[in-house]
Design an enzyme around this catalytic site. Structure first.
Site, PDB file in Angstrom:
ATOM      1  N   CYS A 145       2.387   6.573  18.690  1.00 53.08           N
ATOM      2  CA  CYS A 145       0.926   6.377  18.682  1.00 53.08           C
ATOM      3  C   CYS A 145       0.591   4.897  18.600  1.00 53.08           C
ATOM      4  O   CYS A 145      -0.488   4.472  18.973  1.00 53.08           O
ATOM      5  CB  CYS A 145       0.272   7.138  17.538  1.00 53.08           C
ATOM      6  SG  CYS A 145       0.338   6.306  15.941  1.00 53.08           S
ATOM      7  N   GLY A 456       1.765 -11.302 -13.095  1.00 58.69           N
ATOM      8  CA  GLY A 456       0.879 -10.201 -12.733  1.00 58.69           C
ATOM      9  C   GLY A 456       1.425  -8.883 -13.234  1.00 58.69           C
ATOM     10  O   GLY A 456       0.688  -8.026 -13.724  1.00 58.69           O
ATOM     11  N   GLU A 915      -7.800  18.049  14.972  1.00 60.96           N
ATOM     12  CA  GLU A 915      -8.150  19.114  15.920  1.00 60.96           C
ATOM     13  C   GLU A 915      -9.562  19.623  15.662  1.00 60.96           C
ATOM     14  O   GLU A 915     -10.307  19.888  16.579  1.00 60.96           O
ATOM     15  CB  GLU A 915      -7.136  20.257  15.805  1.00 60.96           C
ATOM     16  CG  GLU A 915      -7.388  21.366  16.802  1.00 60.96           C
ATOM     17  CD  GLU A 915      -6.286  22.413  16.833  1.00 60.96           C
ATOM     18  OE1 GLU A 915      -5.160  22.109  16.393  1.00 60.96           O
ATOM     19  OE2 GLU A 915      -6.558  23.543  17.283  1.00 60.96           O
ATOM     20  N   ARG A 993      -0.121  32.936  13.035  1.00 60.20           N
ATOM     21  CA  ARG A 993       1.108  32.349  13.581  1.00 60.20           C
ATOM     22  C   ARG A 993       2.243  32.453  12.556  1.00 60.20           C
ATOM     23  O   ARG A 993       3.395  32.692  12.912  1.00 60.20           O
ATOM     24  CB  ARG A 993       0.882  30.898  14.012  1.00 60.20           C
ATOM     25  CG  ARG A 993       2.077  30.277  14.691  1.00 60.20           C
ATOM     26  CD  ARG A 993       1.731  28.957  15.351  1.00 60.20           C
ATOM     27  NE  ARG A 993       1.128  29.131  16.661  1.00 60.20           N
ATOM     28  CZ  ARG A 993       1.804  29.155  17.819  1.00 60.20           C
ATOM     29  NH1 ARG A 993       3.118  29.020  17.819  1.00 60.20           N
ATOM     30  NH2 ARG A 993       1.186  29.314  18.961  1.00 60.20           N
ATOM     31  N   GLU A1379       5.910  20.749  18.471  1.00 60.89           N
ATOM     32  CA  GLU A1379       5.987  21.422  17.179  1.00 60.89           C
ATOM     33  C   GLU A1379       7.331  22.080  16.866  1.00 60.89           C
ATOM     34  O   GLU A1379       7.764  22.102  15.714  1.00 60.89           O
ATOM     35  CB  GLU A1379       4.899  22.502  17.107  1.00 60.89           C
ATOM     36  CG  GLU A1379       3.496  21.942  17.088  1.00 60.89           C
ATOM     37  CD  GLU A1379       2.463  23.019  17.357  1.00 60.89           C
ATOM     38  OE1 GLU A1379       2.447  23.553  18.479  1.00 60.89           O
ATOM     39  OE2 GLU A1379       1.693  23.340  16.443  1.00 60.89           O
TER      40      GLU A1379
HETATM   41  C1  LIG Z   1       1.986  -0.934  -2.952  1.00 62.24           C
HETATM   42  C2  LIG Z   1       2.316  -1.387  -4.340  1.00 62.24           C
HETATM   43  C3  LIG Z   1       3.549  -1.101  -4.853  1.00 62.24           C
HETATM   44  C4  LIG Z   1       3.858  -1.511  -6.148  1.00 62.24           C
HETATM   45  N1  LIG Z   1       5.074  -1.195  -6.612  1.00 62.24           N
HETATM   46  C5  LIG Z   1       5.409  -1.559  -7.863  1.00 62.24           C
HETATM   47  C6  LIG Z   1       6.694  -1.251  -8.356  1.00 62.24           C
HETATM   48  O1  LIG Z   1       7.533  -0.684  -7.660  1.00 62.24           O
HETATM   49  N2  LIG Z   1       6.971  -1.604  -9.625  1.00 62.24           N
HETATM   50  C7  LIG Z   1       6.058  -2.236 -10.412  1.00 62.24           C
HETATM   51  O2  LIG Z   1       6.366  -2.519 -11.555  1.00 62.24           O
HETATM   52  N3  LIG Z   1       4.845  -2.570  -9.948  1.00 62.24           N
HETATM   53  C8  LIG Z   1       4.509  -2.251  -8.706  1.00 62.24           C
HETATM   54  N4  LIG Z   1       3.263  -2.569  -8.232  1.00 62.24           N
HETATM   55  C9  LIG Z   1       2.295  -3.254  -9.107  1.00 62.24           C
HETATM   56  C10 LIG Z   1       2.114  -4.762  -8.845  1.00 62.24           C
HETATM   57  O3  LIG Z   1       2.543  -5.118  -7.587  1.00 62.24           O
HETATM   58  C11 LIG Z   1       2.880  -5.624  -9.792  1.00 62.24           C
HETATM   59  O4  LIG Z   1       2.447  -5.365 -11.079  1.00 62.24           O
HETATM   60  C12 LIG Z   1       2.787  -7.115  -9.481  1.00 62.24           C
HETATM   61  O5  LIG Z   1       3.806  -7.771 -10.133  1.00 62.24           O
HETATM   62  C13 LIG Z   1       1.469  -7.756  -9.854  1.00 62.24           C
HETATM   63  O6  LIG Z   1       1.521  -9.135  -9.549  1.00 62.24           O
HETATM   64  P1  LIG Z   1       0.327  -9.903  -8.848  1.00 62.24           P
HETATM   65  O7  LIG Z   1       0.692 -11.330  -8.793  1.00 62.24           O
HETATM   66  O8  LIG Z   1      -0.013  -9.301  -7.578  1.00 62.24           O
HETATM   67  O9  LIG Z   1      -0.818  -9.659  -9.906  1.00 62.24           O
HETATM   68  P2  LIG Z   1      -2.386  -9.718  -9.718  1.00 62.24           P
HETATM   69  O10 LIG Z   1      -2.844  -8.454  -9.110  1.00 62.24           O
HETATM   70  O11 LIG Z   1      -2.793 -10.946  -9.050  1.00 62.24           O
HETATM   71  O12 LIG Z   1      -2.812  -9.756 -11.227  1.00 62.24           O
HETATM   72  C14 LIG Z   1      -2.494  -8.715 -12.106  1.00 62.24           C
HETATM   73  C15 LIG Z   1      -2.914  -9.094 -13.516  1.00 62.24           C
HETATM   74  O13 LIG Z   1      -2.159 -10.204 -13.952  1.00 62.24           O
HETATM   75  C16 LIG Z   1      -3.003 -11.242 -14.408  1.00 62.24           C
HETATM   76  N5  LIG Z   1      -2.330 -12.514 -14.177  1.00 62.24           N
HETATM   77  C17 LIG Z   1      -1.704 -12.954 -13.066  1.00 62.24           C
HETATM   78  N6  LIG Z   1      -1.158 -14.167 -13.306  1.00 62.24           N
HETATM   79  C18 LIG Z   1      -1.448 -14.491 -14.569  1.00 62.24           C
HETATM   80  C19 LIG Z   1      -1.146 -15.593 -15.388  1.00 62.24           C
HETATM   81  N7  LIG Z   1      -0.435 -16.634 -14.980  1.00 62.24           N
HETATM   82  N8  LIG Z   1      -1.593 -15.573 -16.652  1.00 62.24           N
HETATM   83  C20 LIG Z   1      -2.319 -14.553 -17.139  1.00 62.24           C
HETATM   84  N9  LIG Z   1      -2.629 -13.473 -16.405  1.00 62.24           N
HETATM   85  C21 LIG Z   1      -2.193 -13.449 -15.141  1.00 62.24           C
HETATM   86  C22 LIG Z   1      -4.274 -11.017 -13.614  1.00 62.24           C
HETATM   87  O14 LIG Z   1      -5.390 -11.602 -14.264  1.00 62.24           O
HETATM   88  C23 LIG Z   1      -4.361  -9.501 -13.598  1.00 62.24           C
HETATM   89  O15 LIG Z   1      -4.908  -9.035 -14.773  1.00 62.24           O
HETATM   90  C24 LIG Z   1       2.913  -2.203  -6.933  1.00 62.24           C
HETATM   91  C25 LIG Z   1       1.670  -2.505  -6.397  1.00 62.24           C
HETATM   92  C26 LIG Z   1       1.366  -2.109  -5.113  1.00 62.24           C
HETATM   93  C27 LIG Z   1       0.029  -2.446  -4.545  1.00 62.24           C
HETATM   94  S1  FES Z   2       4.074   5.261  16.109  1.00 62.89           S
HETATM   95 FE1  FES Z   2       4.332   4.918  14.002  1.00 62.89          FE
HETATM   96  S2  FES Z   2       2.649   5.939  13.132  1.00 62.89           S
HETATM   97 FE2  FES Z   2       2.514   6.468  15.197  1.00 62.89          FE
END
Ligand SMILES: Cc1cc2nc3c(=O)[nH]c(=O)nc-3n(C[C@H](O)[C@H](O)[C@H](O)COP(=O)(O)OP(=O)(O)OC[C@H]3O[C@@H](n4cnc5c(N)ncnc54)[C@H](O)[C@@H]3O)c2cc1C
Ligand code: FES
Ligand code: FES
Length: 1452
Positions: A145, A456, A915, A993, A1379
Site C-alpha cells: 500500500c 526524560g 469496506e 462465513r 484472504e
Molecule cells: C514509542 C515510545 C516507546 C517508548 N518505549 C519506552 C521503553 O521501551 N522503555 C522506557 O522506559 N520508556 C519508553 N518510552 C518512554 C520515553 O521515551 C522515555 O521515558 C524517554 O527516555 C523520555 O526522554 P525524553 O528526552 O524524550 O523526555 P521528554 O519527553 O522530553 O521529557 C520527559 C520528562 O523529563 C523531564 N526532563 C527532561 N530533561 C530534564 C532535565 N534535564 N531535568 C529535569 N527534567 C527533565 C521533562 O520535563 C518531562 O517531565 C517510550 C516512549 C515512546 C513514545
Molecule cells: S506497505 Fe507497509 S503498511 Fe502497506
C-alpha cells in the site's frame, strides 16, 4: 522589547523576560532537503509545531502520520547535525563532523532542528531518479500500500548513510525496529534492506541489543566494502548464495534459478534484472549544508514567542482510565501566549528555569514523553524550555575506575554507544554496562532512542521505565540543580531513595537533572563478588513498553553467603519497586541452599508483590511469574558462575534456566515465483505499478492532497460512555473559539435526508440521537479552520450523560440473551434428537478467539468538495466501497445518487476495515460540507480510528464432538457466537462465513452449526481479511487438537485421516472439485521434512526444561465468492484514444496495496496485445464504474478482471478488421483507422459469477465458485519462563491456480500469513470495565514487527500435473489469494500449543488430557499455560474474590 543594562542583565522579548544573551530576534535556522529556512514568529511563522506538521505543510507529504505516538515509524525523517563531540555516536570512526539520525517527526518539536539538515523521503530521490534504497525496496516488492514505505526508506537511509561498508545483516534487520508495515509481512523489505550489508552475518546473541548506536563503530559514507551489486545479487533469497545462477549464470546457458520447479525450497526469480539496479555510491549523497557546519548553533540562546494565543485548551479535562481524556471541561479560557525557549548553556537554562519555574515551565527534551502528554492527554505547557544534547554540559559520558557518569540529556543511542566503547574490562563494570545495555537494547526504537534522554526517562518516573530499575539496583547517584536555591550548586539523591509514589519523585519542583553517576567499584570486602543482570518482558520484542522489567544485584561472599541484595522491578506497582522484604531476608542467607531461593520466591510472591485478581494493569499471575522467574534465572546465572551445585524442586534445571533465553538469527527464506505464472506478454512478475511513487513519497493519499480553496477541517465529537442517555450536548463554548465555524449534528440533516445507514440491517446512525451505545460513537462534528483547532473545540463540546447498563463480552451477551435477530443454522446429515450416547467418545468444549484491529497504516480519511451547481459533491475517500459511500453520502442529504461522485486513488491499507465503516466518517463530513458550502477534510487520529472503525469479530463456540477410538470424526454440534458490537454492520455475513468454514478441510458426516450475533456495547465490528473464515477454521482446529489430546494421538494424523477426498460434499452440500489439499499436504510434509523435524523437536524437548519447541502442520480451504450473491458482479470501462492509441481503463476495485491495478493493467495489456506502458488507470470512481461491489472477498481480480476482459473482447472484435498483427505500432494504426471509420473506441464490460447461490432455507446451492487451498508447517521455540517465542521456520504451500503476477501473490501470502500470525498470537484487544477500549494505538496494541518474521520462511506454489484445475473458470485460471493464506498464520499458534503441551507434560500435568489455550496466544497465555511450580506459586493470592472484576475485559 527592552534592552539589557549592566544593572539589569535581562531583556524582555514580547513580554517574556530572559537573560540578555538571548537574541530578541531569534531565528530558527535549518535546511529541509535543499531549502534553507529561517523562521521567526515575528514574521508570522508558527514554531509550536511538530517537525511532521512543518514538513507536511511545506508539501513534503511523503512523510506520513500513522499514529502520532512514535509507535509506527511512518513519520520517520532523518536529521543531520554538525557534531564531533566525543560522546556522540559519530565520533569514533566517523570521518565527518556530522551525523544523521532517524527520528519520529510526529513527536520531535520543530525547535529541535535548529542548525540541522532535515531530510525527507523526497529529499533523497524521485521516481525518475530514485535513491538505491528507494529503488531496491520498490522494485523488489517491499512496498504494497506504500503508506509505511517512506518511513522505512528513511529509517534504512540513516543506517546506510552512517554505516555503509561495515553493516551486518543483523544490524540492518535491527535498525528497522521502529517501523511497522501491515501489508508485506516484512520479508521483501528485509531482503531489499539486507542488500546493503557488506559484512557477513553472525547470529550472535549480541545482535538483539544492536541499535543505531552500534553504528558508531562503523564509518560514515565510504566506498569501502564489497561491490554493492555483488552483494545485492547474492543476498536476495537464493539459498545458493554466491553460486546463484542469477549471479553466475548456468553452464548450459539456461534460465537456471528461474526455471526450477521444486516446491518449498525453490530458488527465486523476482523478475527483476538485478544488474539494472543502481549501485550505492556514498559519494553521491546529498551533502551536509556547509553553512550549518559550525558548533555555534548549539550555543545560541533562542526565544520564540507565539504571535497570538492559539487554542483555548480544556484545562479541566479529566483523565480517565485507559489514558484518554473525557470531554466535559470548559474550553472557554483563551490560552496564554506560548513561548519556546532554547537555552544555549547550562547557565542560561538555570536562569530560565528560575524565571519561569513558578509559571509552570516545562523542560522538553526528546519530547517522547511530553509530546505524548500534549497530544493525547491534552496537556498544555505555556513555557516550554527545550533542552537536548546541544547542551554540552548535559550530554557527556565519562568512565573512571569509580564509575560511569552520564550527562542527563545525552540521547540514549549515545549512551549505548559509549557503554559499548568503554574500555574498562573489569568483571563488575562489564556486568554493569551489560545490564544497562540489556534494557537499552529493547528500549523503544531507534527513532526514539536517537532523541530520548536519560533525564526524560528518570524524571517521568514511569512505573514501567526500563532504565530506572537498573539505576535503583545499582545504587546510582542522581545529580541535579535546584534553580530556586540560592547556591545553585549541584545536589544529589540516590536512586534508591528517589521514587516516592506514582510519578512522584524526591526532585524539587523545577529541578534540572544534570548527570547520573553509576558506581562500578566492587564491594570492598575481600573475595566478595557482585552480580548484576537486567530483564525485560513485553508483549512484543521490538519497540515495546514492558510488562515487567527488572534489574537484580547481589553480592556473595567467598563462603557463599549473600551479603547484599537489591532487587528492583518495574511493572509490579505504581512506581519502580524495590523488593524490600525479599532483600532483607536474603542478606545473611546461603546462596546454594535451595531453601533460600524457595523462601525468596515465596516472599516476592506474597509479601513484596501480593497482586490481587483485579490489580491495576491486570495480568497478576503473569506479572508475578515474571518477577519470580527473573530472580530464578539470575540465581541460575550466579550459581553457574560460582560453580555451585544447586537443585530445587520449585525451580528445576536452574543451570539451563540461566541460559534459556531465545536467540534470533538473521532471516532467510525462499519464494517460488515463476512456474505458476500466466505467461503475460506484458510480463508476469511486474512490480506494483505505484511502487516507485510510494518509495519516493510521490504517491498521493487523501491527506496528501493539496488544500482546496476555502477548505475546513472536521473533527468528530465522540461518546466517552459505553451506553448512556444523552441528557445535553452543548457546543456553545466550542463555538466561541476563534476559527471554529460550526457544530454539525443530526439536527442539520436536511429534509429528505436520513441519519440511518448500514446495510443490510440498516440499524446504525451517523449521529447519535438521545442515546449512545458505545464509546467512540459519533455525536457531532466540529468544523474549524484547521485540524488542531477543530480537535480542541471538539473536546470543548460539553456532554451530559446518564449512564445505562452495558454489555461488553460474548459471555455477558449470552447471559443477557442479547442477540441480533439473525440466527442462521446449517444442518447436515443428522436428526436433531439423535442420541449422543451411541458414540465411543464425545468431547464438549469451548473455543474463544479474540478480535483484531485492522491497523491499516493510513487511518480513515476523506475530503468532501461540494460543487457550485446542482448539489454536486465530490467525495474523496479512503474507502474499499465507493458505491456504498456514494449511496449514503447522498442519502444523508436526501439528494439523488447521481449528484455524488466517490473518487479513490489509493488506500494506505484496508483489510476489510474500510469496506463499510469509512462511510461513518464520509457521510457526516459530507453533511458538513453541504451545509457550509465549503470543502471539509478529515483524517482520523489513530485512537479515533480504532474507536470508530470496528474490528475483526471476536468469536466463541460451544461445541460437542463425537469420534471413534481410531480418530474418525463422526458428529459435531456447534453453537457459534460472534460479538457484533452495537450495530450489525456485516456481522451476519461474517458469522455465516465462519459457519461455512467450521469444517476446515475435514469430513464430519453429521454436522449442525447454529450462529448467533451478540449485541453488545462495543464498537460495531466489521469485515476483516478472511471475514469469519479464519474464525470458523480456528474453531475447527481447536477441537481437532483437543480430540487428538483426548485420544493421545498426533493431531496431524487426525487431520490426515479425516481430510475430505475429491468429490465429497461439504456440510453445506458443495461438492469438492479440483480438491488439491491432500496433494498440498503430502508435498509440504515432504518438502518441510515434517517427520524428521517432528523427531528433532521431540528430542529437543526431551533435553530442555525451560525452552520448548513446537511443530504444527495445518491445511486450509477458503471459499471464494461473496456470500451475498448480488455482489458477485463487476463492471469496467475502457477508452482507447485514437490520437496515440493509449488506453485508459477503469473498474470497480480499489487499490489498497494488493496490486489489483497492476494485475488489471497486465490483463488489459495482455488481452489487447499491447505493451503495458500503453495502459493506464487513474483512479476508481463511481463516475467511470457504477454500482460497484466492495473490493473484498478475495474476488476483485476475478470479478473486475472478467469485466475488463469482456470490454477488451468487444474492442478486439471491433478492431479486428483494422488490425492484422500485435504490437504497439499495429495497434496505434488500427485504432486510428477505426476512429476514422467511426468505430466506437470505448467499451463497457460486465461480469457476474455463474452458478453460485446458496439457499439458507433449503441448504442447497453452491455458496462458492471455487476454493483456494493451502497448507503450512510452522516451528517455534518458546522460552517457557517468560512466554517469549520465535518462529524458527514457516513453510507455506498454496494452490492459487495460475498466477497473473506471482510476485504480487507471494506478497499477499506473506502479508496474510503475518496478519494471521498476529491475530492468533500477539494482537489482543482489551477493554476496561467501563467500556473504554484500552488498546488504542501501537503502544498498547501490538501487530507483528520486523523481528517477529519467521527466521526461515519458504513460500511455494502447487504446480505441475498434480495440480487439479479442470473446473476452474476464472480469469486466466488464477485464484483469489488475498484472504486464504491468513488462516495459515495460525499454524504458529498450534505450534506454540504443541510446545506448551510438552512443557505441561514435564510439569507433571500429563494426566490432564485436554488443555485450553485461547487465541491470541500472548506471552501471558503461553507463560501461564506452562503451569510450572513458579506459576503455581505466583498464582497464590490472585484468586478472584466474590464480585471482583479483572482490570481488563476480553470480549470473546
Ligand atoms: C514509542 C515510545 C516507546 C517508548 N518505549 C519506552 C521503553 O521501551 N522503555 C522506557 O522506559 N520508556 C519508553 N518510552 C518512554 C520515553 O521515551 C522515555 O521515558 C524517554 O527516555 C523520555 O526522554 P525524553 O528526552 O524524550 O523526555 P521528554 O519527553 O522530553 O521529557 C520527559 C520528562 O523529563 C523531564 N526532563 C527532561 N530533561 C530534564 C532535565 N534535564 N531535568 C529535569 N527534567 C527533565 C521533562 O520535563 C518531562 O517531565 C517510550 C516512549 C515512546 C513514545
Ligand atoms: S506497505 Fe507497509 S503498511 Fe502497506
Ligand atoms: S506517526 Fe510517528 S511514529 Fe507513527
Amino acid at each position: 522589547m527592552s534592552t539589557a543594562t549592566r544593572a539589569n542583565p535581562y531583556i524582555e522579548v514580547e513580554g517574556f523576560k530572559v537573560p540578555s544573551s538571548f537574541s530578541p530576534s531569534s531565528k530558527l535556522v535549518f535546511t529541509l532537503n535543499r531549502t534553507r529556512y529561517q523562521l521567526s514568529p515575528a514574521r508570522g511563522d508558527d514554531i509550536d509545531l511538530t517537525l511532521l506538521e512543518f514538513v507536511r505543510s511545506k508539501g513534503f507529504t511523503g512523510t506520513k502520520l500513522g499514529c502520532g505516538e512514535g509507535g509506527c515509524g511512518a513519520c520517520t525523517v532523518v536529521v543531520g547535525k554538525h557534531d564531533n563531540r566525543p560522546s556522540s555516536s559519530s565520533s569514533s570512526s566517523n570521518k565527518a563532523p556530522y551525523r544523521y539520525k532517524s527520528v519520529n517527526a510526529c513527536l520531535l518539536p520543530l525547535i529541535a532542528v535548529h542548525g540541522c539538515h532535515v531530510l525527507t523521503v523526497e529529499g533523497i530521490g524521485s521516481s525518475e531518479d530514485p535513491h538505491p534504497i528507494q529503488e531496491r525496496i520498490g522494485k523488489l516488492f517491499g512496498s504494497q500500500c506504500g503508506f509505511c514505505t517512506p518511513g522505512i526508506v528513511m529509517s534504512l537511509y540513516a543506517t546506510v548513510r552512517n554505516g555503509y561498508g561495515h553493516l551486518t545483516e543483523e544490524e540492518i534487520e535491527h535498525s528497522l525496529d521502529g517501523c511497522l508495515c501491515r501489508c508485506t509481512g516484512y520479508r521483501p523489505i528485509l531482503d531489499a534492506a539486507k542488500t546493503f550489508a557488506t559484512v557477513k552475518s553472525s547470529t550472535s546473541s549480541d545482535a538483539s541489543s544492536t541499535d543505531s548506536s552500534s553504528q558508531s563503530e562503523l564509518q560514515t559514507p565510504s566506498d569501502e566494502g564489497q561491490d554493492p551489486l555483488i552483494d545485492l545479487a547474492t543476498r536476495i533469497s537464493c539459498p545458493k548464495g554466491a553460486d546463484c545462477c542469477q549471479v553466475k549464470g548456468t553452464s548450459d546457458g539456461k534460465a537456471g534459478c528461474a526455471s526450477s520447479s521444486t516446491n518449498a525450497a525453490a530458488p527465486h526469480s523476482t523478475g527483476v534484472d538485478l544488474s539494472t539496479l543502481k549501485a550505492y555510491e556514498p559519494g553521491t549523497e546529498i551533502i551536509f549544508p556547509p553553512y550549518l557546519s559550525k558548533p555555534s548553533y548549539d550555543k545560541q540562546d533562542l526565544i520564540f514567542v507565539e504571535e497570538k494565543p492559539e487554542v483555548g485548551e480544556d484545562l479541566e479535562a479529566e483523565e480517565v482510565e485507559g489514558g484518554n481524556v473525557a470531554t466535559g471541561g470548559t474550553g472557554r479560557e483563551p490560552a496564554a501566549r506560548q513561548v519556546w525557549i532554547r537555552p544555549g548553556s547550562l547557565e542560561t537554562l538555570v536562569e530560565c528555569m528560575k524565571l519561569y519555574n513558578g509559571a509552570g515551565a516545562k523542560i522538553r527534551s526528546g519530547n517522547t514523553e511530553t509530546g505524548i502528554e500534549v497530544k493525547f492527554k491534552h496537556m498544555r505547557y505555556n513555557v516550554s524550555i527545550f533542552v537536548s544534547d546541544h547542551l554540552e554540559e548535559l550530554a557527556f559520558y565519562r568512565s573512571t575506575p569509580e564509575g560511569i557518569t552520564i550527562g542527563a540529556n545525552l540521547a540514549l543511542t549515545d549512551v549505548a554507544t559509549n557503554l559499548k566503547k568503554d574500555s574498562n574490562k573489569d568483571e563488575y563494570p562489564v556486568q554493569v554496562r551489560k545490564a544497562i545495555l540489556e534494557n537499552l537494547g529493547y528500549f523503544a526504537s531507534n527513532q526514539i532512542r536517537n532523541v530520548a534522554t536519560l533525564a526524560g526517562n528518570i524524571a517521568t518516573a514511569s512505573p514501567i521505565s526500563d532504565l530506572n530499575p537498573v539505576w535503583v539496583a545499582l545504587g546510582a547517584e542522581l545529580y541535579f540543580i535546584d534553580p530556586s536555591s540560592d547556591s545553585r550548586q549541584e545536589q544529589s539523591v540516590n536512586m534508591r531513595n528517589f521514587f516516592l509514589g506514582y510519578r512522584k519523585t524526591a526532585l524539587p519542583q523545577g529541578a534540572i537533572l544534570t548527570r547520573l553517576f553509576v558506581p562500578t567499584v566492587q564491594e570492598p570486602a575481600e573475595k566478595e563478588r557482585s552480580f548484576v543482570q537486567a530483564f525485560k518482558q513485553a508483549k512484543r520484542k521490538d519497540d515495546d513498553i514492558a510488562i515487567v522489567n527488572g534489574c537484580l544485584r547481589m553480592t556473595v561472599a567467598a563462603d557463599g553467603v549473600i551479603t547484599d541484595a537489591h532487587l528492583a522491578y518495574g511493572g509490579m506497582g505504581p512506581t519502580t519497586m524495590q523488593s524490600k522484604q525479599t532483600e532483607a531476608f536474603l542478606v545473611g542467607q546461603r546462596l546454594s541452599d535451595p531453601g533460600t531461593l524457595n523462601m525468596a520466591l515465596e516472599l516476592l510472591s506474597t509479601s513484596d508483590f501480593p497482586l490481587s485478581f483485579g490489580v491495576p494493569g491486570g495480568m497478576p499471575v503473569f506479572r508475578k511469574s515474571l518477577a519470580l522467574g527473573f530472580l530464578a534465572r539470575f540465581w541460575g546465572r550466579i550459581t553457574k558462575q560460582l560453580s555451585l551445585e544447586f537443585s530445587s524442586e520449585t525451580v528445576p534445571s536452574l543451570e539451563e534456566l540461566a541460559e534459556a533465553h531465545l536467540e534470533r538469527g538473521v532471516t532467510k527464506g525462499s519464494q517460488d515465483f515463476e512456474d505458476v505464472a500466466v505467461k503475460q506478454p506484458s510480463g508476469s512478475s511486474v512490480p506494483h505499478l505505484s511502487a516507485m511513487k510510494q518509495v519516493t513519497g510521490e504517491a498521493i493519499y487523501i491527506d496528501d492532497m493539496p488544500p482546496v480553496a476555502d477548505e475546513l477541517y472536521g473533527a468528530l465529537v465522540q461518546s466517552t460512555r459505553a451506553h448512556a442517555k444523552l441528557i445535553k450536548v452543548d457546543p456553545s463554548e466550542a463555538l466561541k473559539m476563534e476559527g471554529v465555524v460550526d457544530y454539525i449534528s443530526a439536527k442539520d440533516i436536511p429534509e429528505g435526508g436520513s441519519n440511518i445507514w448500514c446495510p443490510p440491517a440498516m440499524d446504525d446512525v451517523f449521529f447519535a440521537e438521545g442515546e449512545v451505545h458505545t464509546v467512540g460513537q459519533v455525536i457531532g462534528v466540529i468544523v474549524a479552520e484547521n485540524k488542531r483547532l477543530a480537535q480542541a473545540a471538539a473536546r470543548a463540546v460539553k456532554i451530559e450523560y446518564e449512564d445505562l447498563p452495558h454489555i461488553l463480552s460474548i459471555d455477558e451477551a449470552i447471559e443477557a440473551q442479547s442477540f441480533f435477530k439473525a440466527r442462521p443454522v446449517i444442518h447436515h446429515g443428522v436428526s436433531p434428537d439423535h442420541g449422543w450416547d451411541e458414540y465411543e467418545h464425545v468431547l464438549e468444549g469451548e473455543t474463544r478467539m479474540g478480535g483484531q484491529e485492522h491497523f491499516y497504516l493510513e487511518t480513515n480519511a476523506c475530503l468532501i468538495v461540494p460543487g457550485k451547481e446542482d448539489n454536486e459533491i465530490e467525495v474523496f475517500s479512503s474507502t474499499q466501497n465507493p458505491s456504498e459511500t456514494q449511496v449514503f453520502c447522498a442519502s444523508i442529504l436526501g439528494i439523488p445518487n447521481n449528484r455524488v461522485i466517490t473518487r479513490v486513488k489509493r488506500l494506505g491499507g484496508g483489510f476489510g476495515g474500510k469496506e463499510s465503516r469509512t462511510i461513518s466518517l464520509a457521510a457526516p463530513m459530507t453533511l458538513a460540507a453541504y451545509k457550509l458550502k465549503r470543502p471539509v477534510r478529515c483524517m482520523l487520529d489513530r485512537d479515533e480510528d480504532m474507536l470508530l472503525s470496528g474490528q475483526r469479530h471476536p468469536f466463541q463456540s460451544r461445541w460437542k464432538i463425537a469420534f471413534s477410538s481410531s480418530g474418525k470424526l463422526l458428529r459435531l454440534d456447534a453453537k457459534v457466537y460472534n460479538n457484533g458490537g452495537w450495530s450489525q454492520d456485516l456481522s451476519q455475513a461474517v458469522l455465516e462465513r465462519a459457519m461455512f468454514h467450521i469444517d476446515n478441510c475435514y469430513n464430519i458426516p453429521d454436522l449442525r452449526v447454529a450462529g448467533f450475533i451478540c449485541k453488545t456495547n462495543t464498537m460495531s465490528n466489521t469485515a476483516f481479511r478472511g471475514f469469519g473464515g479464519p474464525q470458523g477454521m480456528f474453531i475447527c482446529e481447536d477441537f481437532m487438537v483437543k480430540v487428538a489430546d483426548k485420544l493421545g494421538m498426533q493431531v496431524e494424523t487426525l487431520r490426515e485421516m479425516n481430510m475430505y477426498k475429491e468429490g465429497e460434499e461439504t456440510h453445506f452440500n458443495q461438492k469438492l472439485i479440483d480438491w488439491n489439499v491432500p496433494t498440498l499436504w503430502q508435498q509440504i510434509k515432504t518438502s518441510a521434512e515434517y517427520e524428521k523435524r517432528r523427531a528433532e523437536v521431540d528430542a529437543f524437548n526431551a533435553s530442555h526444561r525451560w525452552k520448548k519447541r513446537g511443530l504444527s502442520m495445518i491445511p486450509t480451504k477458503f471459499g471464494i465468492s461473496f456470500t451475498a450473491i448480488f455482489l458477485n458482479q463487476a463492471s469496467a470501462l475502457i477508452h482507447v484514444y485514437h490520437h496515440d492509441g493509449s488506453v485508459l481503463f477503469s473498474h470497480g476495485g480499489t487499490e489498497m496495496g494488493q496490486g489489483l491495478h497492476t494485475k488489471m493493467a497486465q490483463l488489459v495489456a495482455t488481452e489487447l496485445n499491447i505493451p503495458l506502458g500503453m495502459v493506464h488507470l487513474m483512479e476508481t470512481s463511481t463516475l467511470t464504474a457504477a454500482n460497484t461491489s466492495p473490493t473484498a472477498a478475495s474476488a476483485s481480480s476475478d470479478l473486475n478482471g472478467m469485466a475488463l476482459k469482456h470490454a477488451c473482447d468487444q474492442l478486439n472484435q471491433r478492431l479486428a478488421p483494422f488490425r492484422k498483427e500485435g504490437g504497439k505500432e499495429a495497434w496505434a494504426k488500427a485504432v486510428h483507422d477505426a476512429y476514422f471509420n467511426r468505430v466506437s473506441l470505448s467499451a463497457v464490460g460486465h461480469y457476474k459469477t455463474p452458478d453460485i447461490g446458496y439457499s439458507w432455507e433449503t441448504g442447497r446451492g453452491d455458496p462458492f465458485f471455487y476454493f483456494t487451498q493451502g497448507t503450512a508447517v510452522s516451528e517455534v521455540e518458546v522460552d517457557t519462563l517468560t512466554g517469549d517465542h520465535r518462529i524458527v521456520r514457516a513453510d507455506i504451500h498454496m494452490d492459487i491456480g495460475r498466477s497473473i503476477n506471482p510476485s504480487i501473490d507471494v506478497g499477499q501470502i506473506e502479508g496474510a500469513f503475518t496478519q494471521g500470525y498476529g491475530l492468533t498470537t500477539m494482537e489482543e484487544t482489551l477493554f476496561l470495565n467501563n467500556g473504554q477500549l484500552a488498546t488504542r494505538g501501537p503502544g498498547n496494541y501490538k501487530i507483528p514487527a520486523f523481528l517477529d518474521t519467521p527466521e526461515d520462511m519458504r513460500i511455494s506454489f502447487l504446480k505441475g500435473p498434480e495440480r487439479k484445475m479442470e473446473g476452474l473458470r476464472t480469469i486466466q485460471t488464477s485464484k483469489g489469494v488475498g484472504e486464504p493464506p491468513l488462516f495459515l498464520g495460525s499454524s504458529v499458534f498450534f505450534a506454540l500449543r504443541d510446545a506448551i503441551k510438552s512443557a505441561r507434560r514435564q510439569n507433571r500435568l500429563e494426566e490432564e488430557e485436554v488443555f485450553v489455550l485461547d487465541s491470541p496466544a500472548t506471552a501471558e497465555r503461553i507463560r501461564t499455560a506452562c503451569e510450572d511450580p513458579i506459576v503455581r506459586l505466583a498464582s497464590k493470592g490472585t484468586e478472584r474474590k466474590p464480585g471482583e472484576k479483572g482490570f481488563f475485559v476480553s470480549i470473546f
